[in-house]
Design an enzyme around this catalytic site. Structure first.
Site: not given
Length: 519
Positions: A181, A211, A215, A249, A273, A371
């Site tokens: 991506k 990704h 998981k 995050e 995601h 963030k």
């Protein structure tokens, strides 16, 4: 003999001959002879994730003995220089213990080709290198090309692979392309990108890496839902009040301006995601977990997903300002290196969605990412409706909230169920308690890193965990109106670093009589 009987007699479609189906599905699958070429081997992704994941697969015995790894970059390296780069990346970032014998076996198949993406002449040595590896190591003409490069270089690399004959192998062999991506920056660019890639590689040979789908805890959503009768009966609008999907995050964006400025949180996380997580939460049970059936169910969900409006009340965006991250004073985005003082890039994004089908009608889905938030966490939380009748005085249940099922994707992987329980004592008092499942305490084996699973699936030709064209384009169809609205309505709202985002995100839920979870 009927056609059904004929199929049964021959072990054909629609019938499984138990004598022919002896392989234990729990046993790991190992790819046949093959190799991988990484474009962009000097980047952080290759060093921190891809090279260590390849070693970890080899260390677990999941790569063929003949596996080869070829790096392609402009550096003036010999094979041994590149081998040393891989060695250092493995020693620093591999998940499994370093074993010299594993490394020695892997290093035998490591090669390097110097060149730039737009240099057609450089792809002839690449083709020659792969041909030699086929002959010397028996990689059998099977190659995966990993494009760990900026999206604006996808087209030229794909075209060079086509011109050199590497994109379309001879019968009996395969060539696959792996794309990181972002898959475009809006619907139009995604369609153009898909057309460019599919002009060279057929869709079944294109593997778009998300990704998060690699998981263990994300894949466990399917196991939780479809292997347990306990949850599926209440997994619908009759019992679920709302769903919150969070990826937060605690880090800032210092040093990442080149990638992030102008992209923002919504494009970076929600489009891929979080919408993929929504699809797994909402999809119907597939016929099986093969790629065709799994992707079909996800496409149905994304086709039924709508933005809740008006967008000024059902979306929120923010940009982190200076604040405290724990005991450390941190700068705001506009003071980070590489960002313009008037940057309008959002570092926090939240949207409200609804899924227009029988199972989920009327249930709001709240997606948020940011963030420099209070902590690093990714989770999916199903918040259940309150019991329709409570035979308790108000004082007995004043500390009782709503039941919730929380799937923790990172960092503390597991599942928490929140429910009401009587407090010990002579009085009737009910308050929330948690019942917790943790991967770390339940299983002796560590979860593999996501890139291990995804790289292995590429080599196996198993595309179940990779979004297809339709999923990518539907995700952009959902998000594009939000991006257009934000672009036309000023700058994102500042929020202090170390908090849970801007006040507009809090207000977004309050308007609907709800509150964000604080993990």
């Amino acid at each position: 003999m009927t056609s059904a009987a004929q199929r049964a007699a021959s072990g054909g479609e629609g019938w499984r001959n138990p004598l022919r189906d002896k392989r234990d599905k729990r046993m790991p699958r190992i790819p046949g002879p093959c190799g991988m070429v990484i474009f962009g081997v000097t980047g952080d992704l290759a060093r921190k994730k891809l090279m260590p994941a390849i070693y970890d697969l080899a260390n677990r015995g999941l790569l063929p003995a003949s596996f080869s790894l070829v790096g392609f970059a402009r550096r003036e390296w010999a094979d041994e220089n590149f081998s040393q780069v891989v060695y250092e990346a493995v020693k620093k970032n591999a998940r499994t213990p370093f074993r010299q014998e594993v490394w020695d076996r892997l290093a035998e198949g490591i090669r390097f080709v110097q060149g730039t993406f737009d240099d057609e002449a450089a792809f002839a040595p690449l083709a020659e290198t792969l041909e030699k590896l086929d002959a010397e190591r028996g990689t059998a003409g099977n190659h995966a090309f990993y494009l760990s490069i900026p999206p604006n270089a996808f087209q030229v690399v794909c075209e060079q692979l086509q011109k050199s004959g590497l994109a379309r192998p001879q019968d009996g062999h395969w060539s696959r392309v792996v794309i990181e991506k972002p898959f475009g920056h809006d619907l139009q660019s995604a369609r153009e990108l898909n057309a460019v890639v599919n002009a060279v590689f057929p869709e079944e040979s294109v593997f778009r890496i998300d990704h998060y789908l690699g998981k263990e805890t994300v894949q466990n959503i399917l196991a939780l839902r479809f292997a347990n009768e306990l949850y599926e009966p209440v997994w619908n609008a009759n019992y679920v009040d709302s769903v919150q999907i969070t990826m937060s995050e605690d880090i800032g964006l210092g040093g990442r301006a080149g990638y992030y400025d102008g992209v923002g949180a919504a494009r970076d996380v929600i489009q891929n995601h979080l919408l993929q997580l929504l699809a797994l939460v909402c999809m119907e049970e597939p016929v099986n977990f093969g790629p065709r059936h799994l992707q079909a169910e996800k496409i149905k969900v994304l086709s039924a997903t709508r933005l809740m409006r008006p967008l000024d009340q059902t979306t929120a965006r923010g940009q982190y300002a200076a604040g405290w991250q724990g005991s450390v004073k941190v700068p705001g985005l506009l003071d980070e290196e590489g960002f313009s003082k008037d940057s309008a890039t959002e570092t926090f994004a939240a949207i409200t969605l609804e899924v227009d089908n029988r199972r989920w009608a009327g249930v709001p889905f709240f997606l948020r990412t940011g963030k420099r938030l209070a902590r690093r966490v990714t989770e999916v939380a199903l918040i259940f409706k309150k019991a329709p009748f409570l035979p308790f005085d108000k004082t007995m249940t004043e500390e009782l909230g709503q039941n919730a099922l929380v799937i923790r994707i990172q960092p503390d992987e597991g599942i928490t169920t929140r429910f009401g329980s009587k407090v010990p004592g002579t009085q009737m008092e009910v308050r929330d308690v948690n019942m917790d499942f943790s991967y770390g305490s339940a299983f002796a084996e560590d979860s593999p890193e996501a890139y291990e699973r995804l790289i292995l699936d590429v080599l196996l030709g198993e595309p179940s965990l990779f979004p297809v064209n339709a999923e990518v384009e539907l995700s952009w169809e959902i998000l594009d109106p939000v991006l257009d609205y934000w672009a036309a309505h000023g700058k994102p709202e500042p929020y202090k670093a170390g908090t849970w985002g801007p006040q507009s995100a809090v207000d977004m839920l309050h308007r609907m009589g709800r509150e964000w979870r604080r993990p």
